[in-house]
Design a protein around this motif. Structure first.
Motif, PDB file in Angstrom:
ATOM      1  N   SER A  10      53.431  33.773  40.690  1.00 45.87           N
ATOM      2  CA  SER A  10      54.588  33.092  41.290  1.00 45.87           C
ATOM      3  C   SER A  10      54.138  31.891  42.111  1.00 45.87           C
ATOM      4  CB  SER A  10      55.359  34.016  42.214  1.00 45.87           C
ATOM      5  OG  SER A  10      55.873  35.057  41.492  1.00 45.87           O
ATOM      6  N   PHE A  11      53.009  32.062  42.799  1.00 51.21           N
ATOM      7  CA  PHE A  11      52.485  30.927  43.568  1.00 51.21           C
ATOM      8  C   PHE A  11      52.183  29.758  42.634  1.00 51.21           C
ATOM      9  CE2 PHE A  11      48.696  28.618  45.105  1.00 51.21           C
ATOM     10  CZ  PHE A  11      49.266  28.016  46.227  1.00 51.21           C
ATOM     11  N   ARG A  12      51.598  30.051  41.479  1.00 49.06           N
ATOM     12  CA  ARG A  12      51.275  28.961  40.532  1.00 49.06           C
ATOM     13  C   ARG A  12      52.558  28.286  40.017  1.00 49.06           C
ATOM     14  NH1 ARG A  12      46.511  28.103  42.529  1.00 49.06           N
ATOM     15  NH2 ARG A  12      45.202  29.942  42.461  1.00 49.06           N
ATOM     16  N   GLY A  17      39.476  19.711  45.092  1.00 49.54           N
ATOM     17  CA  GLY A  17      38.212  20.339  45.445  1.00 49.54           C
ATOM     18  C   GLY A  17      38.458  21.792  45.771  1.00 49.54           C
ATOM     19  N   PHE A  18      37.369  22.535  45.872  1.00 48.71           N
ATOM     20  CA  PHE A  18      37.488  23.957  46.137  1.00 48.71           C
ATOM     21  C   PHE A  18      38.007  24.181  47.569  1.00 48.71           C
ATOM     22  CE2 PHE A  18      35.697  28.342  46.604  1.00 48.71           C
ATOM     23  CZ  PHE A  18      36.374  28.892  45.531  1.00 48.71           C
ATOM     24  N   MET A  19      38.522  25.377  47.804  1.00 51.01           N
ATOM     25  CA  MET A  19      38.986  25.747  49.148  1.00 51.01           C
ATOM     26  C   MET A  19      37.911  25.444  50.180  1.00 51.01           C
ATOM     27  SD  MET A  19      40.523  29.544  48.360  1.00 51.01           S
ATOM     28  CE  MET A  19      39.540  29.961  46.931  1.00 51.01           C
ATOM     29  N   ARG A  51      43.399  32.252  53.298  1.00 46.08           N
ATOM     30  CA  ARG A  51      43.091  31.955  51.893  1.00 46.08           C
ATOM     31  C   ARG A  51      42.830  33.255  51.123  1.00 46.08           C
ATOM     32  NH1 ARG A  51      40.586  27.264  54.731  1.00 46.08           N
ATOM     33  NH2 ARG A  51      41.460  25.412  53.748  1.00 46.08           N
ATOM     34  N   PRO A  52      43.857  33.754  50.421  1.00 45.65           N
ATOM     35  CA  PRO A  52      43.711  35.064  49.772  1.00 45.65           C
ATOM     36  C   PRO A  52      42.580  35.106  48.745  1.00 45.65           C
ATOM     37  CG  PRO A  52      45.961  34.205  49.546  1.00 45.65           C
ATOM     38  CD  PRO A  52      45.171  33.141  50.207  1.00 45.65           C
ATOM     39  N   LEU A  53      42.203  33.962  48.170  1.00 45.60           N
ATOM     40  CA  LEU A  53      41.153  33.987  47.148  1.00 45.60           C
ATOM     41  C   LEU A  53      39.766  33.730  47.742  1.00 45.60           C
ATOM     42  CD1 LEU A  53      42.986  32.141  44.221  1.00 45.60           C
ATOM     43  CD2 LEU A  53      42.799  34.580  44.639  1.00 45.60           C
ATOM     44  N   PHE A  54      39.702  33.669  49.079  1.00 43.80           N
ATOM     45  CA  PHE A  54      38.398  33.472  49.724  1.00 43.80           C
ATOM     46  C   PHE A  54      38.080  34.685  50.595  1.00 43.80           C
ATOM     47  CE2 PHE A  54      35.698  29.503  50.449  1.00 43.80           C
ATOM     48  CZ  PHE A  54      34.555  30.236  50.749  1.00 43.80           C
TER      49      PHE A  54
HETATM   50  C1  S3P Z   1      43.812  28.224  46.343  1.00 45.35           C
HETATM   51  C2  S3P Z   1      43.543  27.303  47.331  1.00 45.35           C
HETATM   52  C3  S3P Z   1      44.335  27.203  48.568  1.00 45.35           C
HETATM   53  C4  S3P Z   1      45.771  27.687  48.320  1.00 45.35           C
HETATM   54  C5  S3P Z   1      45.777  29.043  47.734  1.00 45.35           C
HETATM   55  C6  S3P Z   1      44.990  29.143  46.412  1.00 45.35           C
HETATM   56  C7  S3P Z   1      42.944  28.301  45.143  1.00 45.35           C
HETATM   57  O1  S3P Z   1      44.352  25.857  49.044  1.00 45.35           O
HETATM   58  O2  S3P Z   1      46.433  26.790  47.461  1.00 45.35           O
HETATM   59  O3  S3P Z   1      45.228  29.920  48.691  1.00 45.35           O
HETATM   60  O4  S3P Z   1      43.344  28.881  44.125  1.00 45.35           O
HETATM   61  O5  S3P Z   1      41.842  27.716  45.192  1.00 45.35           O
HETATM   62  P1  S3P Z   1      43.105  25.139  49.787  1.00 45.35           P
HETATM   63  O6  S3P Z   1      42.231  24.584  48.711  1.00 45.35           O
HETATM   64  O7  S3P Z   1      43.739  24.073  50.605  1.00 45.35           O
HETATM   65  O8  S3P Z   1      42.431  26.173  50.605  1.00 45.35           O
END
Ligand code: S3P
Length: 178
Positions: free
Chosen positions: A57-59, A10-12, A124-127
Motif C-alpha cells: 500500500s505504501f508503494r 539514494g538509499f535510506m 524507517r521500517p526497512l532499516f
Molecule cells: C524506504 C525509504 C524511506 C521511506 C520508507 C521506505 C525504502 O525513505 O520511503 O521507509 O524502501 O528505502 P528515506 O530514504 O527517506 O529513508
C-alpha cells in the motif's frame, strides 16, 4: 519527456533531505520530500502506514505521489524515499535524476552518529537491522544507477562539491530542454 525538477535519490540515510535543503537555499526554489507528501496525503507516519496497511500500500501511495508530481510540479527540488526509483513507474519522468551513492558503512555511521539516531532508525521500517539493510542496498544498487542521469559518490566528493555540480548540471539541462 522529463520535467525540470531536481530529483535526489539514494538509499535510506544517504542525506537526500539535507542536500535538498542546501540546494533550496542556494537556488531559492521550493524543496519537497516524497515521504512527507505520502504522510500528509494519509495523515499517517510512514512507520504506521507500513504497520497498518503493509509495504505494497505504501508503494501505491508513492506511485500516486509520482503521478501527481508529473502532472503538477516543476522547477522544484524533490528528495525521494529510498525505494521510489525501485518500485515506481514513470519515475524518471519527474525530472533530472541525481543518485547519491555511498558505501553502506558510510550511511550506517552517518545515521548512527547523527543527533536523534535512534529515532532515525525507528522511523524507517526497512532499516531495522544492519545486515538486512546492507543486503537490500546491494540488491538495489544496479537499479539506482540505471534510473539515474548522474551518479555522485558521497564517500569521495564533499557535499559542497556535489551541490555545485548539481547546480551547474541542472542549469545546462534546463537550457538544453528549452
Ligand atoms: C524506504 C525509504 C524511506 C521511506 C520508507 C521506505 C525504502 O525513505 O520511503 O521507509 O524502501 O528505502 P528515506 O530514504 O527517506 O529513508
Amino acid at each position: 519527456m522529463k520535467k525540470n525538477n531536481i530529483i535526489l535519490t539514494g538509499f535510506m540515510g544517504a542525506g537526500k533531505g539535507t542536500l535538498a535543503r542546501q540546494l533550496q537555499s542556494r537556488l531559492n526554489t521550493l524543496a519537497i520530500d516524497t515521504d512527507d507528501l505520502v504522510e500528509s496525503f494519509t495523515n499517517q507516519s510512514i512507520k504506521s502506514i507500513f504497520e497498518s496497511r503493509g509495504e505494497s500500500s505504501f508503494r501505491e501511495l508513492e506511485q500516486k505521489v509520482v503521478d501527481w508530481i508529473i502532472a503538477s510540479v516543476d522547477n522544484t527540488i524533490i528528495s525521494t524515499g529510498g525505494g521510489m526509483p525501485i518500485f515506481a513507474g514513470r519515475f524518471e519522468q519527474m525530472g533530472r535524476v541525481y543518485f547519491l551513492k555511498a558505501d553502506f558503512d558510510w550511511i550506517y555511521n552517518r545515521l548512527k552518529n547523527s543527533p536523534n539516531a535512534e529515532k532515525k532508525f525507528k522511523k524507517r521500517p526497512l532499516f531495522n537491522d544492519r545486515s538486512t539493510a546492507e543486503k537490500l542496498m546491494n540488491e538495489r544498487l544496479p537499479l539506482y544507477e540505471q534510473k539515474a542521469d548522474i551518479v555522485f559518490d558521497l564517500s569521495t566528493h564533499s557535499e559542497k562539491e556535489i551541490i555545485e555540480q548539481i547546480i551547474s548540471d541542472h542549469a545546462a539541462f534546463v537550457s538544453h530542454s528549452k
